[in-house]
Design an enzyme around this catalytic site. Sequence first.
Site, PDB file in Angstrom:
ATOM      1  N   ARG A 124       0.818  -1.235   0.000  1.00 37.65           N
ATOM      2  CA  ARG A 124       0.000   0.000   0.000  1.00 37.65           C
ATOM      3  C   ARG A 124       0.836   1.263   0.000  1.00 37.65           C
ATOM      4  NH1 ARG A 124      -2.850  -3.260   3.505  1.00 37.65           N
ATOM      5  NH2 ARG A 124      -4.668  -4.177   2.490  1.00 37.65           N
ATOM      6  N   LYS A 146       3.058  11.476 -10.720  1.00 37.49           N
ATOM      7  CA  LYS A 146       2.100  10.712 -11.532  1.00 37.49           C
ATOM      8  C   LYS A 146       2.766   9.416 -11.938  1.00 37.49           C
ATOM      9  CE  LYS A 146      -0.869  13.956 -14.014  1.00 37.49           C
ATOM     10  NZ  LYS A 146      -1.313  14.287 -15.378  1.00 37.49           N
ATOM     11  N   GLU A 188       8.583  18.133 -25.102  1.00 38.18           N
ATOM     12  CA  GLU A 188       7.950  18.436 -23.804  1.00 38.18           C
ATOM     13  C   GLU A 188       8.576  19.687 -23.182  1.00 38.18           C
ATOM     14  OE1 GLU A 188       5.402  16.659 -22.283  1.00 38.18           O
ATOM     15  OE2 GLU A 188       5.580  14.547 -22.870  1.00 38.18           O
ATOM     16  N   LYS A 230       7.608  22.930 -13.335  1.00 31.87           N
ATOM     17  CA  LYS A 230       6.761  21.786 -12.971  1.00 31.87           C
ATOM     18  C   LYS A 230       6.527  21.752 -11.462  1.00 31.87           C
ATOM     19  CE  LYS A 230       5.178  17.340 -13.702  1.00 31.87           C
ATOM     20  NZ  LYS A 230       5.163  16.167 -14.555  1.00 31.87           N
ATOM     21  N   GLU A 240      -4.146  17.425  -9.836  1.00 28.09           N
ATOM     22  CA  GLU A 240      -4.688  17.879 -11.121  1.00 28.09           C
ATOM     23  C   GLU A 240      -6.195  18.129 -11.080  1.00 28.09           C
ATOM     24  OE1 GLU A 240      -2.848  16.105 -14.694  1.00 28.09           O
ATOM     25  OE2 GLU A 240      -4.832  16.256 -15.602  1.00 28.09           O
ATOM     26  N   ARG A 244      -2.818  22.149 -13.088  1.00 22.77           N
ATOM     27  CA  ARG A 244      -1.839  21.134 -13.517  1.00 22.77           C
ATOM     28  C   ARG A 244      -2.237  20.552 -14.878  1.00 22.77           C
ATOM     29  NH1 ARG A 244       0.997  16.104 -10.134  1.00 22.77           N
ATOM     30  NH2 ARG A 244       2.194  15.348 -11.921  1.00 22.77           N
ATOM     31  N   ASN A 248      -0.926  19.105 -19.834  1.00 20.19           N
ATOM     32  CA  ASN A 248      -1.392  18.130 -20.824  1.00 20.19           C
ATOM     33  C   ASN A 248      -1.533  18.737 -22.213  1.00 20.19           C
ATOM     34  OD1 ASN A 248      -1.612  16.125 -18.843  1.00 20.19           O
ATOM     35  ND2 ASN A 248      -3.618  16.886 -18.235  1.00 20.19           N
ATOM     36  N   HIS A 251      -1.519  16.612 -25.284  1.00 22.68           N
ATOM     37  CA  HIS A 251      -1.537  15.210 -24.849  1.00 22.68           C
ATOM     38  C   HIS A 251      -2.829  14.475 -25.168  1.00 22.68           C
ATOM     39  CE1 HIS A 251       2.206  16.139 -22.924  1.00 22.68           C
ATOM     40  NE2 HIS A 251       2.316  14.924 -22.431  1.00 22.68           N
ATOM     41  N   HIS A 255      -2.041  11.297 -26.942  1.00 26.27           N
ATOM     42  CA  HIS A 255      -2.333   9.968 -26.406  1.00 26.27           C
ATOM     43  C   HIS A 255      -3.156   9.148 -27.395  1.00 26.27           C
ATOM     44  CE1 HIS A 255      -1.613  11.185 -21.919  1.00 26.27           C
ATOM     45  NE2 HIS A 255      -0.499  11.003 -22.599  1.00 26.27           N
ATOM     46  N   HIS A 269       6.403   8.964 -27.422  1.00 27.43           N
ATOM     47  CA  HIS A 269       5.489   9.832 -26.679  1.00 27.43           C
ATOM     48  C   HIS A 269       5.718  11.311 -27.016  1.00 27.43           C
ATOM     49  CE1 HIS A 269       3.057  11.402 -23.422  1.00 27.43           C
ATOM     50  NE2 HIS A 269       4.084  12.144 -23.045  1.00 27.43           N
TER      51      HIS A 269
HETATM   52  N1  LIG Z   1       4.470  10.606 -15.051  1.00 30.96           N
HETATM   53  C1  LIG Z   1       4.422  11.717 -15.760  1.00 30.96           C
HETATM   54  O1  LIG Z   1       4.112  12.796 -15.244  1.00 30.96           O
HETATM   55  C2  LIG Z   1       4.789  11.656 -17.207  1.00 30.96           C
HETATM   56  C3  LIG Z   1       5.004  12.854 -17.921  1.00 30.96           C
HETATM   57  C4  LIG Z   1       5.416  12.767 -19.250  1.00 30.96           C
HETATM   58  C5  LIG Z   1       5.610  11.525 -19.837  1.00 30.96           C
HETATM   59  N2  LIG Z   1       5.380  10.401 -19.113  1.00 30.96           N
HETATM   60  C6  LIG Z   1       5.618   9.060 -19.689  1.00 30.96           C
HETATM   61  O2  LIG Z   1       7.006   8.942 -19.984  1.00 30.96           O
HETATM   62  C7  LIG Z   1       7.158   7.943 -20.989  1.00 30.96           C
HETATM   63  C8  LIG Z   1       8.169   8.417 -22.018  1.00 30.96           C
HETATM   64  O3  LIG Z   1       9.389   8.596 -21.377  1.00 30.96           O
HETATM   65  P1  LIG Z   1      10.774   8.565 -22.177  1.00 30.96           P
HETATM   66  O4  LIG Z   1      10.671   9.414 -23.355  1.00 30.96           O
HETATM   67  O5  LIG Z   1      11.819   8.812 -21.175  1.00 30.96           O
HETATM   68  O6  LIG Z   1      10.804   7.076 -22.757  1.00 30.96           O
HETATM   69  P2  LIG Z   1      11.568   5.749 -22.337  1.00 30.96           P
HETATM   70  O7  LIG Z   1      11.600   5.533 -20.890  1.00 30.96           O
HETATM   71  O8  LIG Z   1      10.971   4.677 -23.178  1.00 30.96           O
HETATM   72  O9  LIG Z   1      13.059   6.012 -22.842  1.00 30.96           O
HETATM   73  C9  LIG Z   1      13.283   6.206 -24.205  1.00 30.96           C
HETATM   74  C10 LIG Z   1      14.349   5.235 -24.731  1.00 30.96           C
HETATM   75  O10 LIG Z   1      15.623   5.679 -24.303  1.00 30.96           O
HETATM   76  C11 LIG Z   1      16.348   4.603 -23.712  1.00 30.96           C
HETATM   77  N3  LIG Z   1      17.197   5.248 -22.725  1.00 30.96           N
HETATM   78  C12 LIG Z   1      16.849   5.770 -21.532  1.00 30.96           C
HETATM   79  N4  LIG Z   1      17.871   6.431 -20.991  1.00 30.96           N
HETATM   80  C13 LIG Z   1      18.910   6.327 -21.852  1.00 30.96           C
HETATM   81  C14 LIG Z   1      20.229   6.815 -21.861  1.00 30.96           C
HETATM   82  N5  LIG Z   1      20.685   7.595 -20.882  1.00 30.96           N
HETATM   83  N6  LIG Z   1      21.017   6.494 -22.916  1.00 30.96           N
HETATM   84  C15 LIG Z   1      20.548   5.743 -23.936  1.00 30.96           C
HETATM   85  N7  LIG Z   1      19.303   5.264 -23.986  1.00 30.96           N
HETATM   86  C16 LIG Z   1      18.485   5.563 -22.957  1.00 30.96           C
HETATM   87  C17 LIG Z   1      15.300   3.677 -23.197  1.00 30.96           C
HETATM   88  O11 LIG Z   1      15.801   2.362 -23.145  1.00 30.96           O
HETATM   89  C18 LIG Z   1      14.223   3.809 -24.272  1.00 30.96           C
HETATM   90  O12 LIG Z   1      14.494   2.951 -25.340  1.00 30.96           O
HETATM   91  C19 LIG Z   1       5.772   7.727 -21.582  1.00 30.96           C
HETATM   92  O13 LIG Z   1       5.286   6.485 -21.147  1.00 30.96           O
HETATM   93  C20 LIG Z   1       4.935   8.840 -20.994  1.00 30.96           C
HETATM   94  O14 LIG Z   1       3.585   8.488 -20.834  1.00 30.96           O
HETATM   95  C21 LIG Z   1       4.990  10.439 -17.828  1.00 30.96           C
HETATM   96 ZN   LIG Z   2       4.060  13.882 -21.874  1.00 32.82          ZN
END
Ligand SMILES: NC(=O)c1ccc[n+]([C@@H]2O[C@H](COP(=O)([O-])OP(=O)(O)OC[C@H]3O[C@@H](n4cnc5c(N)ncnc54)[C@H](O)[C@@H]3O)[C@@H](O)[C@H]2O)c1
Ligand SMILES: [Zn+2]
Length: 365
Positions: A124, A146, A188, A230, A240, A244, A248, A251, A255, A269
């Site tokens: 939990r 999030k 972003e 942020k 949110e 907040r 989006n 998005h 999405h 993304h």
């Molecule tokens: N929680 C939130 O508030 C929030 C906000 C925005 C996006 N997101 C989420 O984030 C995700 C996208 O994140 P992302 O763009 O980081 O994608 P990701 O985590 O898939 O990373 C992108 C790629 O880069 C590789 N990678 C990571 N670090 C590396 C490094 N230092 N060197 C080489 N390769 C590396 C990973 O293996 C992957 O193939 C989505 O699922 C999205 O929904 C969440």
């Molecule tokens: Zn995003």
Amino acid sequence: MSCSTVTVGLGTQSYQVTIGAGALQADIPWMTSALAGRRCIPIIDETVFALHGETVLRRFSDGGILLDRPVLVPSGERAKDFAEFGRLLDQVLSRGIDRRTVLIAIGGGVTGDLVGFAAATLLRGIDFIQIPTTLLAQIDSSVGGKTGINTAFGKNLVGAFHQPIRVCCDIGFLDTLSPRDLRAGYAEMVKYGLIDDPDFFDWLEKNGPALLAGNADLRADAIHHCVAAKARVVAADEKETGPRALLNLGHTFGHALEAEAGYTGTLLHGEAVAIGTIMAFDLSVRLGLCPAADAVRIRQHFLATDLPVDAKSFGFDPARLLAHMGKDKKAVGGTLVLILARGIGGCFIARDVAADDVLAVVQAG
Ligand SMILES: NC(=O)c1ccc[n+]([C@@H]2O[C@H](COP(=O)([O-])OP(=O)(O)OC[C@H]3O[C@@H](n4cnc5c(N)ncnc54)[C@H](O)[C@@H]3O)[C@@H](O)[C@H]2O)c1
Ligand SMILES: [Zn+2]
């Protein structure tokens, strides 16, 4: 280069974000005391593990921190699904955890969202630390609590708000990131300027290309700027219920594009967000809210930084995209809630957008 810090002010849940080259090394003294006597399980994206695993783990052991054997998670959006989530929970539980156990997410937004959700649900709720390794994760997903996973019905439809106890944005990780993932994160970054900070958008128009090309000072400054923005938004509206939602921008469209693309890597993304941002501004222009010149300026900046600006080349079906948008969790009671703009830096939450106008923009895009 010294590191900078930002505090996310959430009362007893407040935490610090450390930003810069060498941020991990700078955070080790804090970790040594915060993690003393607790089981710490690093959960690492497998690509990041191959590139940086040894160095990262050595930083901890040199600091006298005893970590558990790392758990690896597959790279890419696919890892944010139920099957992977279940596997992760089993692996963590098999180690024998208690309420003081700490998970350490090391990877991009995918790893952070997945591990954060595991931390939110295991026993939990246990503590977790974010060590984001992509630009997107450093400026956005690692901060704000999030967490969640995707379903066949859409992105992030299952999740929880669960704040990390520390975020460490070491920009050294970005040196190995692919140019495509770097640009996806950059989309972003542009978002922060478009929402309410036109000066930052001006700055990015001037400095974005050099930042993307590798200038470490520009990267550290811009990441600090975004994290500070942020942190302000999250402190004002953690769950949110209000402003907040502005984060989006792009998005709801994005999405839907991602769900249609099937999380296969065809469309990242950040790329989906870039196209979605263009659509949001095109819609704002269509509704007479925003000068057309502002939408043109954003399109030009995305083109100049090699980001996608239209969905046409992906062959999406507009009606299906609209149907996905209806399922997006930002849709309330059948009405589409969208972030629209009165111009660059003038975004607002619109709750009464007619589906016909949205469809027209999706068809055009
Ligand atoms: N929680 C939130 O508030 C929030 C906000 C925005 C996006 N997101 C989420 O984030 C995700 C996208 O994140 P992302 O763009 O980081 O994608 P990701 O985590 O898939 O990373 C992108 C790629 O880069 C590789 N990678 C990571 N670090 C590396 C490094 N230092 N060197 C080489 N390769 C590396 C990973 O293996 C992957 O193939 C989505 O699922 C999205 O929904 C969440
Ligand atoms: Zn995003």
